[in-house]
Structures are given as C-alpha cells and as structure tokens.
Write a protein that holds these residues in place. Structure first.
Motif, short mmCIF file in Angstrom:
data_model
loop_
_atom_site.label_atom_id
_atom_site.label_comp_id
_atom_site.label_asym_id
_atom_site.label_seq_id
_atom_site.Cartn_x
_atom_site.Cartn_y
_atom_site.Cartn_z
N ALA A 67 0.98 -1.30 0.11
CA ALA A 67 0.04 -0.03 0.20
C ALA A 67 0.67 1.34 0.04
O ALA A 67 0.40 2.30 -0.73
CB ALA A 67 -0.85 0.08 1.17
N GLU A 68 2.02 1.21 0.76
CA GLU A 68 2.69 2.25 0.77
C GLU A 68 3.56 2.56 -0.44
O GLU A 68 3.77 3.98 -0.99
CB GLU A 68 3.85 2.29 1.84
N LEU A 69 4.02 1.68 -1.10
CA LEU A 69 4.48 1.70 -2.66
C LEU A 69 3.64 1.62 -3.73
O LEU A 69 4.28 1.88 -4.92
CB LEU A 69 5.53 0.35 -2.64
N ASP A 70 2.64 1.68 -3.47
CA ASP A 70 1.37 1.52 -4.43
C ASP A 70 1.90 0.30 -5.25
O ASP A 70 2.15 0.37 -6.73
CB ASP A 70 1.26 2.74 -5.23
N ALA A 71 2.21 -0.82 -4.76
CA ALA A 71 2.54 -1.86 -5.40
C ALA A 71 1.58 -3.03 -5.49
O ALA A 71 0.72 -2.95 -4.81
CB ALA A 71 3.83 -2.80 -4.70
N GLU A 72 1.67 -4.08 -6.30
CA GLU A 72 0.72 -5.24 -6.54
C GLU A 72 1.36 -6.17 -6.07
O GLU A 72 2.47 -6.44 -6.28
CB GLU A 72 0.33 -5.34 -8.00
N LEU A 73 0.61 -7.19 -5.33
CA LEU A 73 1.08 -8.37 -4.98
C LEU A 73 1.06 -9.72 -6.20
O LEU A 73 0.00 -9.78 -6.65
CB LEU A 73 0.59 -8.87 -3.81
N VAL A 74 2.09 -10.55 -6.32
CA VAL A 74 1.97 -11.43 -7.38
C VAL A 74 2.05 -12.82 -6.76
O VAL A 74 3.55 -12.99 -6.16
CB VAL A 74 3.22 -11.31 -8.21
N PRO A 75 1.23 -13.61 -6.36
CA PRO A 75 1.29 -14.87 -5.52
C PRO A 75 2.00 -16.15 -6.26
O PRO A 75 1.74 -16.07 -7.65
CB PRO A 75 -0.02 -15.06 -5.20
N MET A 76 2.97 -16.61 -5.72
CA MET A 76 3.50 -17.87 -6.24
C MET A 76 4.26 -18.59 -5.39
O MET A 76 4.25 -18.30 -4.15
CB MET A 76 4.52 -17.26 -7.29
N GLY A 77 4.50 -20.06 -5.64
CA GLY A 77 5.19 -20.83 -4.49
C GLY A 77 6.56 -20.78 -4.78
O GLY A 77 7.05 -20.17 -5.76
N SER A 78 7.29 -21.44 -3.63
CA SER A 78 8.68 -21.53 -3.72
C SER A 78 9.71 -20.20 -3.62
O SER A 78 9.50 -19.36 -4.27
CB SER A 78 9.14 -22.17 -4.97
N ALA A 79 10.25 -20.42 -2.62
CA ALA A 79 11.42 -19.03 -2.31
C ALA A 79 12.22 -19.12 -3.64
O ALA A 79 12.24 -17.78 -4.11
CB ALA A 79 12.08 -19.38 -0.93
#
Length: 256
Positions: free
Chosen positions: A163-175
């Motif tokens: 929210a602070e960076l106005d970023a979007e989250l991209v879900p995925m598996g594995s570090a």
C-alpha cells in the motif's frame, strides 16, 4: 555426455541441479501410475532429489561439506573450507500439484565466508538460472512495483508495504521461484519475514547477486550463510532502486 570432473563450480552447480530436476520430473511423471499424490508425492520427490544430489556430491566433490534440508546437519561444515548448501525440492506443495511449474532445485556453494556459486533449476519450466551465466535483469516493464508473495501465507506486513509503495502483490510458490521472478522481471521485489532456512535462499541469493539485485535481511543487514544456526528467517531481494524504500518501511513498521 558431461564429464563433471571438468566443470568449474558454477557449471557443476547447474549440472547437479538439473540432474536432480530430471529425477523430480520422472517422479512426477510416474506419480499417477504409482498412486502418488499429496504428501506421498511430496515425500517421494524430496527423497529422490536428495538421493541424487547426495550421490553426485559424494562422488564428484568428496572433500566438500554439505548442508541440506533433507539430511542431518553435520556440524563439521562449520570448520570446512567449502560447503554445498542445497534444497533438493523447494516448493513441495507446488510440485505435488501438476502441472504447476513454480517449484525448484537449489544448489549453492559457500567458500571463504560467502556464497561463491549457485544454481536454481526450475525443471517444469525447463530453465536454470546460475551465477555462471549471470542474468541481466531487464528494465522494469511495469508501472507499479510488483512484490512476489506466498500464494498460501503472505506476510501481513507485506500488504501494508504494498500500500505504501502502491505495489501489486504477485502470488507464487517456492522461495527460489519468487527470487527468480525478480531476476526474470515478473516481480520487482520479494520480501519475506515468515521464517526460512539457509537452504531456502542460498542458491537464489547467489544468482540474484550475480544479476545485480539487492539482497539483504529485512533490516538491511547482510545475509550470512554456513552459520551454526541454520535459521535465516527473513530477506529482501529486489531491484536496487527499491531497496532503501523497503528497508526504511521495515525499520519504521517492523514485520508484525
């Protein structure tokens, strides 16, 4: 036919990761016939990839120590000159859900106090990222920053950071896949504070550093490998231009 005795450490890491990856693809391909699914498939993959990497390292790097998620921690590594830090199967959940490709094999070499070589194979994607063929991170293609997060348990503080960076989250598996997503310009940052171990991020960090990305603990301090305590609970891997903003946010707000 590759002769592993002729390979330098960078190429050897790639070869070993790809050999383990081929074994994992075979396990996955035969899963239906053998009735493997869920936890049974996860366990079969872990065991098969660990056995392959153990065989390879014992035969071709017999003088080196090994730290692996799937083996007992031999503390003699703490006085060893060279230590291979491996995760035979990172992203077991995704591996057990064909045809998902967001799982990986990690092979890294620690020497003289730091990581010196590494490879992250994504077998289902047919790609391996390494320090020997360092990636050149392309210019960012997104207007808004993208932060890679776990698809099942994203840390709550990352939502506030986004929210602070106005970023979007991209879900995925594995570090490893998340770190490689920054290398590949699928994401611009991976910020994690939910608990990891050295094998979860050693090879990905080695590859990301070689590509010119920022890699640190969430407070900006260095990532330390081959430490007595195998826990390495948090990290940031991001484009250099985002590092100060992310570290500053964590210092101000913490990760709770």
């Amino acid at each position: 036919m590759i002769d592993p005795t002729t390979l330098d450490d960078h190429a050897f890491a790639v070869w070993a990761a790809e050999r383990a990856g081929a074994v994992l693809l075979d396990v996955r391909a035969g899963a239906a016939a053998e009735g493997l699914e869920g936890k049974a498939l996860k366990d079969a993959g872990d065991a098969a990839a660990q056995a392959e990497l153990d065989r390879i390292l014992t035969e071709h790097r017999p003088g080196d120590a090994v730290l692996s998620e799937e083996a007992a921690d031999d503390k003699s590594r703490l006085s060893a000159d060279r230590v291979w830090i491996i995760d035979p199967l990172d992203g077991t959940r995704e591996f057990s859900e064909p045809p998902r490709d967001d799982w990986a094999v990690h092979v890294a070499l620690w020497q003289g106090g730091d990581l010196v070589a590494g490879a992250v194979a994504q077998p289902a994607l047919g790609e391996t990222f390494s320090t020997g063929r360092a990636s050149v991170v392309p210019p960012r293609t997104s207007v808004r920053p993208r932060i890679a997060v776990s698809r099942s348990r994203p840390p709550a503080f990352v939502e506030a950071l986004a929210a602070e960076l106005d970023a979007e989250l991209v879900p995925m598996g594995s570090a490893g896949v998340k770190v490689m997503s920054v290398v590949r310009d699928i994401a611009d940052a991976y910020v994690h504070a939910g608990g990891q171990y050295q094998w979860d991020n050693a090879a990905p960090v080695a590859v990301a550093r070689a590509a010119g990305l920022h890699c640190s603990r969430v407070d900006g301090s260095p990532l330390v490998y081959n430490a007595d305590d195998t826990s390495l609970p948090d990290l940031i891997v991001c484009r250099p231009e985002l590092a100060d903003q992310i570290v500053d946010f964590v210092r101000r707000h913490g990760t709770d």
